[in-house]
Write a protein that holds these residues in place. Structure first.
Motif, mmCIF file in Angstrom:
data_model
loop_
_atom_site.group_PDB
_atom_site.id
_atom_site.type_symbol
_atom_site.label_atom_id
_atom_site.label_comp_id
_atom_site.label_asym_id
_atom_site.label_seq_id
_atom_site.Cartn_x
_atom_site.Cartn_y
_atom_site.Cartn_z
ATOM 1 N N ALA A 121 2.962 4.425 -5.730
ATOM 2 C CA ALA A 121 1.487 4.908 -5.646
ATOM 3 C C ALA A 121 0.597 4.201 -6.652
ATOM 4 C CB ALA A 121 1.329 6.518 -5.713
ATOM 5 N N ASP B 226 -0.117 8.225 -0.744
ATOM 6 C CA ASP B 226 0.586 9.316 -1.142
ATOM 7 C C ASP B 226 0.951 9.080 -2.667
ATOM 8 O OD1 ASP B 226 2.514 11.089 -1.441
ATOM 9 O OD2 ASP B 226 4.058 10.545 -0.112
ATOM 10 N N ARG B 227 0.210 10.217 -3.491
ATOM 11 C CA ARG B 227 0.269 9.937 -4.815
ATOM 12 C C ARG B 227 1.719 10.376 -5.559
ATOM 13 N NH1 ARG B 227 -5.164 8.238 -6.442
ATOM 14 N NH2 ARG B 227 -6.145 8.177 -4.513
ATOM 15 N N THR B 228 2.416 11.043 -4.689
ATOM 16 C CA THR B 228 3.952 11.244 -4.846
ATOM 17 C C THR B 228 4.765 10.167 -4.836
ATOM 18 O OG1 THR B 228 4.402 12.218 -2.892
ATOM 19 C CG2 THR B 228 3.359 13.743 -4.347
ATOM 20 N N SER B 229 4.424 9.077 -4.171
ATOM 21 C CA SER B 229 5.306 8.236 -3.814
ATOM 22 C C SER B 229 5.489 7.095 -5.350
ATOM 23 C CB SER B 229 4.685 7.113 -2.862
ATOM 24 O OG SER B 229 5.301 5.886 -2.822
ATOM 25 N N PRO B 230 6.806 6.659 -5.592
ATOM 26 C CA PRO B 230 7.164 6.007 -6.638
ATOM 27 C C PRO B 230 6.055 4.611 -6.690
ATOM 28 C CG PRO B 230 8.991 6.192 -5.390
ATOM 29 C CD PRO B 230 8.034 6.730 -4.766
#
Length: 131
Positions: free
Chosen positions: A74, A68-72
């Motif tokens: 990532a 999940d590229r939106t995760s801090p």
């Protein structure tokens, strides 16, 4: 493919697993393949070692794809996964166990972290649904 009871159980386990459980199943596989690759190198069975290390790399690549590229976290996880694959390639090319052993230790630590995170997530879901 013949459906043995074990195959049916595994298929059902995968189909009914939560995303967190799937992640833990995948890391279990990567750990198992990493250990088998290390054993192959130690035993001089380099073709087997290659097969097992590539399987571990494939799982780690799946982590990269599904991240999940939106995760801090990532960016840090992506760098870690790329480092794992780099080490596994080095182990495979140089036929030395040390890089794969390093990856194995990280995978074991990650598994423990993900198990704890899954427990916390499940507990907070229970609180929300019962709260």
């Amino acid at each position: 493919m013949i459906q043995t009871p074990a195959n049916k159980y595994m298929a059902t386990s995968i189909q009914t697993a939560t995303p967190a459980q799937l992640l833990i199943m995948l890391v279990d596989g990567a750990i198992r393949f990493c250990r088998a690759g290390i054993k192959g190198i130690q035993d001089g069975r380099f073709e087997d070692a290659n097969t097992q290390l590539v399987k571990a790399q494939n799982i780690i690549s799946e982590f990269v794809i599904t991240l999940d590229r939106t995760s801090p976290l990532a960016d840090n996880l992506l760098q870690l996964y790329e480092y794992f694959n780099h080490l596994l390639i080095q182990a495979n090319i140089k036929k030395t166990t040390e890089p794969a052993e390093e990856v194995l230790q990280y995978l074991i630590e990650l598994k423990e972290t993900w198990i704890q995170a899954a427990r916390l997530a499940a507990a907070s879901q229970t609180e929300v649904s019962h709260g």
